[in-house]
Design an enzyme around this catalytic site. Structure first.
Site, PDB file in Angstrom:
ATOM      1  N   ARG A  17     -12.294   8.581   1.033  1.00 31.99           N
ATOM      2  CA  ARG A  17     -11.246   8.513   2.062  1.00 31.99           C
ATOM      3  C   ARG A  17      -9.947   8.002   1.467  1.00 31.99           C
ATOM      4  O   ARG A  17      -9.948   7.074   0.654  1.00 31.99           O
ATOM      5  CB  ARG A  17     -11.651   7.571   3.204  1.00 31.99           C
ATOM      6  N   VAL A  18      -8.843   8.629   1.879  1.00 25.79           N
ATOM      7  CA  VAL A  18      -7.509   8.085   1.630  1.00 25.79           C
ATOM      8  C   VAL A  18      -6.758   8.109   2.956  1.00 25.79           C
ATOM      9  O   VAL A  18      -7.024   8.936   3.827  1.00 25.79           O
ATOM     10  CB  VAL A  18      -6.731   8.876   0.558  1.00 25.79           C
ATOM     11  N   SER A  19      -5.802   7.202   3.100  1.00 26.44           N
ATOM     12  CA  SER A  19      -5.161   7.004   4.396  1.00 26.44           C
ATOM     13  C   SER A  19      -3.995   7.949   4.653  1.00 26.44           C
ATOM     14  O   SER A  19      -3.775   8.379   5.782  1.00 26.44           O
ATOM     15  CB  SER A  19      -4.664   5.560   4.526  1.00 26.44           C
ATOM     16  N   THR A  20      -3.200   8.250   3.633  1.00 27.38           N
ATOM     17  CA  THR A  20      -1.951   8.969   3.850  1.00 27.38           C
ATOM     18  C   THR A  20      -2.029  10.409   3.388  1.00 27.38           C
ATOM     19  O   THR A  20      -2.826  10.773   2.518  1.00 27.38           O
ATOM     20  CB  THR A  20      -0.798   8.283   3.098  1.00 27.38           C
TER      21      THR A  20
END
Length: 234
Positions: A17-20
């Site tokens: 997972r990455v946020s941006t």
């Protein structure tokens, strides 16, 4: 108890997972996570398949890839959920603890590389239990602090609960009618008949709720000094 794997070698879901959107488009964050999980899986001789939520926040657990991963684990189509860091899975200790509890109930494992959590091994399972116990302790402390704070406010005479609010015209009506000599009950009956909700959203006004409005801060400055010669009305 450490779960028995349904597959040999174990089938592992590597959750990424990455946020941006920028991180998702660059691929750097996802690539680094993938490399770390592949290296750990190779070291253990495990098979790993990756599911990723790219550009998705960890503010809650409602994420497409994570939802799919948990469903497959619960159905025993995979044995292990593996992440590089706990914040890839969740930023909430409470949510992370619930994942650990779910894994124990459904008999699959969680591996979190940064914390050393690994419920497939006795040592890693011990660390998982420490994390869960810490979260429970924190919740109890928060609950006790909240309880103590409310008790202190109550002792100091602070009114607790949702603030009572009424339209200004309703407050003005109560003040005007009372100052004109109407009884509390007559005012209450009129407000009820006109289907005006009370401050708490109730349908029926009472002697006490009408008097409370007249004596409230909202009524200050609206009140006309009553004719005391008429005496108190009931």
């Amino acid at each position: 108890m450490t779960p028995d794997f349904a597959h040999h070698p174990p089938r592992v879901i590597g959750y990424l997972r990455v946020s941006t959107e920028e991180q998702a488009n660059s691929g750097a964050g996802l690539a680094a996570q993938r490399a770390a999980l592949e290296a750990e899986a190779d070291r253990r001789g495990w098979e790993v398949e990756f599911l990723e939520d790219a550009g998705v926040s960890a503010k809650d657990m409602k994420r497409p890839a994570l939802t799919e991963a948990l469903a497959r684990l619960d159905a025993h189509k995979a044995d292990v959920l593996m992440v590089t860091k706990v914040d890839r899975l969740s930023r909430s200790l409470g949510d992370f603890t619930r994942v650990l509890e779910r894994a124990e109930r459904r008999r699959w494992s969680v591996v979190c590389l940064d914390l050393g959590v690994d419920t497939s091994s006795p040592t890693g399972e011990l660390l998982a239990n420490i994390v869960a116990s810490t979260a429970q302790y924190e919740r109890r402390l928060i609950g006790q602090r909240t309880k103590d704070a409310l008790a202190a406010k109550k002792a100091a005479g602070v009114r607790l609960g949702r603030p009572q609010t009424l339209p200004a015209e309703v407050v003005q009506r109560v003040v005007t009618e009372r100052d004109a000599g109407r009884s509390w009950q007559a005012i209450a009956d009129g407000l009820t008949a006109d289907a005006l909700p009370t401050a708490r959203g109730g349908a029926a006004w009472t002697f006490s709720s009408t008097r409370a409005v007249y004596n409230s801060q909202a009524a200050n400055g609206l009140r006309v000094a009553p004719d005391l010669s008429q005496g108190e009305l009931c």
